[in-house]
Design a protein around this motif. Structure first.
Motif, PDB file in Angstrom:
ATOM      1  N   ASP A 100      -5.524  -1.751 -20.318  1.00  0.00           N
ATOM      2  CA  ASP A 100      -4.772  -1.911 -19.074  1.00  0.00           C
ATOM      3  C   ASP A 100      -5.172  -3.177 -18.337  1.00  0.00           C
ATOM      4  N   ASP A 101      -6.344  -3.705 -18.669  1.00  0.00           N
ATOM      5  CA  ASP A 101      -6.853  -4.892 -17.990  1.00  0.00           C
ATOM      6  C   ASP A 101      -6.557  -6.197 -18.738  1.00  0.00           C
ATOM      7  N   PHE A 102      -5.842  -6.116 -19.859  1.00  0.00           N
ATOM      8  CA  PHE A 102      -5.484  -7.329 -20.592  1.00  0.00           C
ATOM      9  C   PHE A 102      -4.597  -8.222 -19.720  1.00  0.00           C
ATOM     10  N   PRO A 103      -4.716  -9.541 -19.882  1.00  0.00           N
ATOM     11  CA  PRO A 103      -3.758 -10.426 -19.204  1.00  0.00           C
ATOM     12  C   PRO A 103      -2.379 -10.272 -19.839  1.00  0.00           C
ATOM     13  N   ALA A 104      -1.343 -10.578 -19.081  1.00  0.00           N
ATOM     14  CA  ALA A 104       0.021 -10.477 -19.620  1.00  0.00           C
ATOM     15  C   ALA A 104       0.257 -11.534 -20.680  1.00  0.00           C
ATOM     16  N   THR A 105      -0.342 -12.700 -20.468  1.00  0.00           N
ATOM     17  CA  THR A 105      -0.236 -13.788 -21.434  1.00  0.00           C
ATOM     18  C   THR A 105      -1.598 -14.458 -21.587  1.00  0.00           C
ATOM     19  N   PHE A 106      -1.784 -15.136 -22.707  1.00  0.00           N
ATOM     20  CA  PHE A 106      -3.012 -15.906 -22.940  1.00  0.00           C
ATOM     21  C   PHE A 106      -2.661 -17.125 -23.778  1.00  0.00           C
ATOM     22  N   ARG A 107      -3.012 -18.271 -23.282  1.00  0.00           N
ATOM     23  CA  ARG A 107      -2.709 -19.549 -23.928  1.00  0.00           C
ATOM     24  C   ARG A 107      -1.221 -19.677 -24.282  1.00  0.00           C
ATOM     25  N   GLY A 108      -0.400 -19.207 -23.338  1.00  0.00           N
ATOM     26  CA  GLY A 108       1.037 -19.356 -23.484  1.00  0.00           C
ATOM     27  C   GLY A 108       1.705 -18.340 -24.379  1.00  0.00           C
ATOM     28  N   LEU A 109       0.957 -17.324 -24.794  1.00  0.00           N
ATOM     29  CA  LEU A 109       1.502 -16.308 -25.698  1.00  0.00           C
ATOM     30  C   LEU A 109       1.449 -14.929 -25.044  1.00  0.00           C
ATOM     31  N   PRO A 110       2.438 -14.072 -25.313  1.00  0.00           N
ATOM     32  CA  PRO A 110       2.390 -12.704 -24.783  1.00  0.00           C
ATOM     33  C   PRO A 110       1.260 -11.923 -25.437  1.00  0.00           C
ATOM     34  N   VAL A 111       0.642 -11.039 -24.676  1.00  0.00           N
ATOM     35  CA  VAL A 111      -0.460 -10.218 -25.178  1.00  0.00           C
ATOM     36  C   VAL A 111       0.028  -8.794 -25.422  1.00  0.00           C
ATOM     37  N   ILE A 112      -0.220  -8.288 -26.627  1.00  0.00           N
ATOM     38  CA  ILE A 112       0.110  -6.907 -26.942  1.00  0.00           C
ATOM     39  C   ILE A 112      -1.178  -6.109 -27.113  1.00  0.00           C
ATOM     40  N   ASN A 113      -1.084  -4.820 -27.042  1.00  0.00           N
ATOM     41  CA  ASN A 113      -2.250  -3.943 -27.141  1.00  0.00           C
ATOM     42  C   ASN A 113      -2.590  -3.660 -28.601  1.00  0.00           C
ATOM     43  N   GLY A 114      -3.633  -4.312 -29.104  1.00  0.00           N
ATOM     44  CA  GLY A 114      -4.051  -4.114 -30.485  1.00  0.00           C
ATOM     45  C   GLY A 114      -4.962  -2.929 -30.679  1.00  0.00           C
ATOM     46  N   ASP A 115      -5.365  -2.290 -29.575  1.00  0.00           N
ATOM     47  CA  ASP A 115      -6.225  -1.115 -29.680  1.00  0.00           C
ATOM     48  C   ASP A 115      -5.431   0.175 -29.795  1.00  0.00           C
ATOM     49  N   LEU A 165       2.777  -4.273 -38.400  1.00  0.00           N
ATOM     50  CA  LEU A 165       3.932  -3.811 -37.638  1.00  0.00           C
ATOM     51  C   LEU A 165       4.124  -4.607 -36.345  1.00  0.00           C
ATOM     52  N   ASP A 166       3.170  -5.472 -36.021  1.00  0.00           N
ATOM     53  CA  ASP A 166       3.233  -6.231 -34.777  1.00  0.00           C
ATOM     54  C   ASP A 166       4.359  -7.257 -34.795  1.00  0.00           C
ATOM     55  N   ARG A 167       4.878  -7.577 -33.626  1.00  0.00           N
ATOM     56  CA  ARG A 167       5.789  -8.704 -33.490  1.00  0.00           C
ATOM     57  C   ARG A 167       5.015  -9.978 -33.822  1.00  0.00           C
ATOM     58  N   THR A 168       5.696 -11.049 -34.162  1.00  0.00           N
ATOM     59  CA  THR A 168       5.025 -12.294 -34.523  1.00  0.00           C
ATOM     60  C   THR A 168       4.847 -13.205 -33.311  1.00  0.00           C
ATOM     61  N   HIS A 169       3.994 -14.223 -33.493  1.00  0.00           N
ATOM     62  CA  HIS A 169       3.778 -15.260 -32.490  1.00  0.00           C
ATOM     63  C   HIS A 169       3.295 -14.664 -31.171  1.00  0.00           C
ATOM     64  N   CYS A 170       2.203 -13.892 -31.242  1.00  0.00           N
ATOM     65  CA  CYS A 170       1.662 -13.290 -30.029  1.00  0.00           C
ATOM     66  C   CYS A 170       0.151 -13.122 -30.154  1.00  0.00           C
ATOM     67  N   VAL A 171      -0.452 -12.694 -29.064  1.00  0.00           N
ATOM     68  CA  VAL A 171      -1.881 -12.390 -29.016  1.00  0.00           C
ATOM     69  C   VAL A 171      -2.065 -10.886 -29.169  1.00  0.00           C
ATOM     70  N   VAL A 172      -2.917 -10.490 -30.103  1.00  0.00           N
ATOM     71  CA  VAL A 172      -3.253  -9.081 -30.275  1.00  0.00           C
ATOM     72  C   VAL A 172      -4.537  -8.835 -29.480  1.00  0.00           C
ATOM     73  N   GLY A 173      -4.405  -8.215 -28.326  1.00  0.00           N
ATOM     74  CA  GLY A 173      -5.547  -7.991 -27.455  1.00  0.00           C
ATOM     75  C   GLY A 173      -6.416  -6.843 -27.931  1.00  0.00           C
ATOM     76  N   LEU A 174      -7.720  -7.067 -27.914  1.00  0.00           N
ATOM     77  CA  LEU A 174      -8.693  -6.047 -28.306  1.00  0.00           C
ATOM     78  C   LEU A 174      -9.766  -5.945 -27.229  1.00  0.00           C
TER      79      LEU A 174
END
Length: 248
Positions: free
Chosen positions: A190-205, A212-221
């Motif tokens: 819940d505390d992940f940033p919405a974006t990081f280095r210009g890329l959307p952040v998704i919940n990798g946990d 199955l993840d979308r491409t061109h994004c940050v997988v937040g852990l």
């Protein structure tokens, strides 16, 4: 079911994705500084440059237990002793695992580098098991530019311990569409940033099914184990001005 090299249902994260659709098997080995026959071997060749050794997930969860570490060392020594024997045992494990999963109507998934970074695509493993979805995290950036087997998915692992390395990973995302996993120094997703280095952040946990993840994004852990106290740059922390990381 007991296997020689793979583990099934023992990882707190992969079990989130295990169920009626997917089942994941993982191989855990000793990532670095293995002394074998008088030489020191590192199965994570980028650990030094990426600065991830201190915060390695090798120590997370059951990895702190001495018997678990002994088992991982045994697998590592087999790999170092004979690639041929190791691959033969691994293929036997995967064959049994795949047969059981398919018999139950479940997609078998295999993560060969649970705590290592071996270029398994060099050993023609994936081609021999077309029904299996293989996937891994890697810090070897050049792998993102390779033509990999169709059933092998890679996610690059980000670290700011070395700015040059961090920028190589970020560039690879733009060049290839590969995703980059970022470990954030937060308590929950819940505390992940919405974006990081210009890329959307998704919940990798949420699960470990990176293919199955979308491409061109940050997988937040979320930082786990020793990584909770990491200050090397491997774990990305929030800054007082609301930005994130050392390269903001």
């Amino acid at each position: 079911m007991t296997y020689n090299l793979i583990s099934v249902g023992n990882n707190a994260k992969t079990v989130k994705g295990d169920g009626s659709e997917f089942l994941t098997a993982i191989t855990y080995m000793k990532p670095e500084k293995t002394v074998y026959k008088g030489n020191v071997h590192n199965l994570c060749p980028m650990a030094g440059k990426a600065g991830c050794a201190e915060g390695c997930l090798y120590t997370a969860g059951r990895g702190v237990m001495s018997n678990v570490q002994a088992g991982r060392l045994r697998k590592t020594e087999l790999f170092l002793e004979s690639r041929t024997n190791f691959m033969n045992v691994l293929k036997t494990d995967i064959t049994t695992f795949t047969r059981r999963a398919i018999a139950n109507g479940i997609q078998p998934c295999v993560r060969l580098n649970g705590t290592s970074d071996i270029q398994f695509e060099k050993y023609d493993i994936m081609e021999q098991f077309p029904a299996v979805q293989f996937y891994d995290y890697t810090k070897i950036v050049k792998r993102a530019y390779k033509k990999l087997p169709d059933n092998y998915h890679l996610t690059l692992s980000y670290s700011e311990a070395n700015p040059d390395y961090a920028n190589e990973v970020r560039q690879a995302v733009d060049d290839t569409g590969v995703n980059m996993a970022v470990v954030f120094g937060v308590k929950s997703a819940d505390d992940f940033p919405a974006t990081f280095r210009g890329l959307p952040v998704i919940n990798g946990d949420k699960d470990d099914l990176r293919f199955l993840d979308r491409t061109h994004c940050v997988v937040g852990l979320v930082a786990k184990g020793k990584a909770k106290n990491d200050t090397s740059g491997f774990v990305v922390h929030p800054n007082e001005d609301g930005t994130w990381g050392r390269l903001a």
